[in-house]
Design an enzyme around this catalytic site. Structure first.
Site, short mmCIF file in Angstrom:
data_model
loop_
_atom_site.label_atom_id
_atom_site.label_comp_id
_atom_site.label_asym_id
_atom_site.label_seq_id
_atom_site.Cartn_x
_atom_site.Cartn_y
_atom_site.Cartn_z
N TYR A 54 33.83 20.57 49.61
CA TYR A 54 32.42 20.84 50.39
C TYR A 54 31.87 19.60 51.12
O TYR A 54 32.20 18.37 50.36
CB TYR A 54 31.52 21.73 49.40
CG TYR A 54 31.09 21.06 48.08
CD1 TYR A 54 30.30 19.92 48.17
CD2 TYR A 54 31.91 21.43 46.97
CE1 TYR A 54 29.97 19.18 46.95
CE2 TYR A 54 31.53 20.69 45.71
CZ TYR A 54 30.63 19.55 45.64
OH TYR A 54 30.30 19.01 44.53
N CYS A 55 31.03 19.73 51.92
CA CYS A 55 30.60 18.56 52.88
C CYS A 55 31.56 17.46 52.90
O CYS A 55 31.43 16.34 52.71
CB CYS A 55 29.47 17.81 51.57
SG CYS A 55 28.42 16.63 52.52
#
Length: 282
Positions: A151-152
């Site tokens: 994620y990110c």
């Protein structure tokens, strides 16, 4: 306040540690971001020295601007809020980051009196601090580079053996900058990744998988906590913080007796302004 000599990491001296991580925060997750916005303004005006702010939050989903523009973002945000998580759009770059008690948020706040754009240098400074901390405390070899599936994701993901434990974002003001690291120290990195994936599954809605829709495809196996990476279940947020502070102190940082206190109502005013500016679909 004039800068003195720099530390080995290129940090200006004096350099302070403002530790508010002992007890995880609850409530509006924008409050620590507003606090850092206030600190950076003082640093930029020369009223405070440079410093690092440490904090944790019991449960929050911190979105990037592009996450907020997804077609069903409001439904995904409402789902997290119904489960007791604070949900907000941050004023720095990147995408969704889920926070829990095992995540230590580390923000380097530095003066930039000349207003020179050196964002890569600031990112590299944070990476150097983290890699040094992990090497010295646990013998881990960390490196920077995007981890697809985490994620990110971003150019300055920090990982060990291909599994990300930290993402870095940046917020720049006219005369100061803040480099924010979200370090998954304890707990389960894959559990946080699964939460992020669930957000995107809901936020993308019927358009999930469309090539024109801008969101990361999160796979839980690409994110891990430091506890998981070392195989040491006792490694938690407090252990990471102690190791990080040792690294900072080797470079001349000083622990402040008390973090600076903003004027009454200042943080609430900044939170309202941030929400008005960033928490919009378009």
């Amino acid at each position: 306040m004039k800068e003195k000599n720099e530390t080995g990491l290129g940090l200006p001296a004096p350099f302070y540690i403002w530790d508010r991580s002992e007890t995880p925060m609850e409530g509006d997750v924008l409050l620590p971001f507003a606090y850092e916005e206030w600190l950076c303004r003082l640093i930029g005006r020369g009223e405070l020295p440079a410093g690092v702010h440490l904090w944790r939050h019991r449960g929050a989903a911190v979105l990037g601007l592009r996450d907020r523009r997804l077609p069903e973002a409001e439904a995904a945000m409402a789902q997290f809020a119904a489960e007791g998580w604070s949900v907000a759009v941050r004023n720095s770059g990147g995408a969704l980051v889920p926070l829990d008690e095992g995540v230590v948020n580390v923000t380097l706040m530095l003066p930039n009196p000349a207003g020179v754009m050196e964002h890569r240098a600031d990112f590299r400074r944070m990476v150097a601090l983290l890699t040094e901390t992990l090497r010295d405390a646990w013998g881990l070899r960390a490196e920077a580079g995007e981890i697809a599936g985490a994620y990110c994701p971003g150019e300055y993901d920090v990982s060990v053996d291909g599994r990300k434990f930290c993402g870095i974002a940046q917020r720049r003001q006219l005369r100061a900058s803040a480099v924010q690291a979200f370090v998954v120290a304890g707990g389960s990195g894959s559990a946080l990744a699964a939460r992020a994936r669930r957000f995107y599954d809901t936020a993308a809605g019927a358009r999930a998988g469309e090539s024109g829709l801008d969101y990361p495809v999160v796979e839980p196996g690409f994110t891990a906590s430091l506890a998981e990476l070392t195989g040491d279940a006792a490694l938690d947020a407090a252990a990471f913080k102690r190791a990080l502070i040792r690294s900072l102190e080797r470079h001349g940082a000083v622990r402040a007796a008390e973090p600076p206190v903003p004027p009454q109502g200042e943080l609430e005013r900044l939170v309202a302004a941030m929400r008005e500016r960033y928490d919009k679909r378009a």
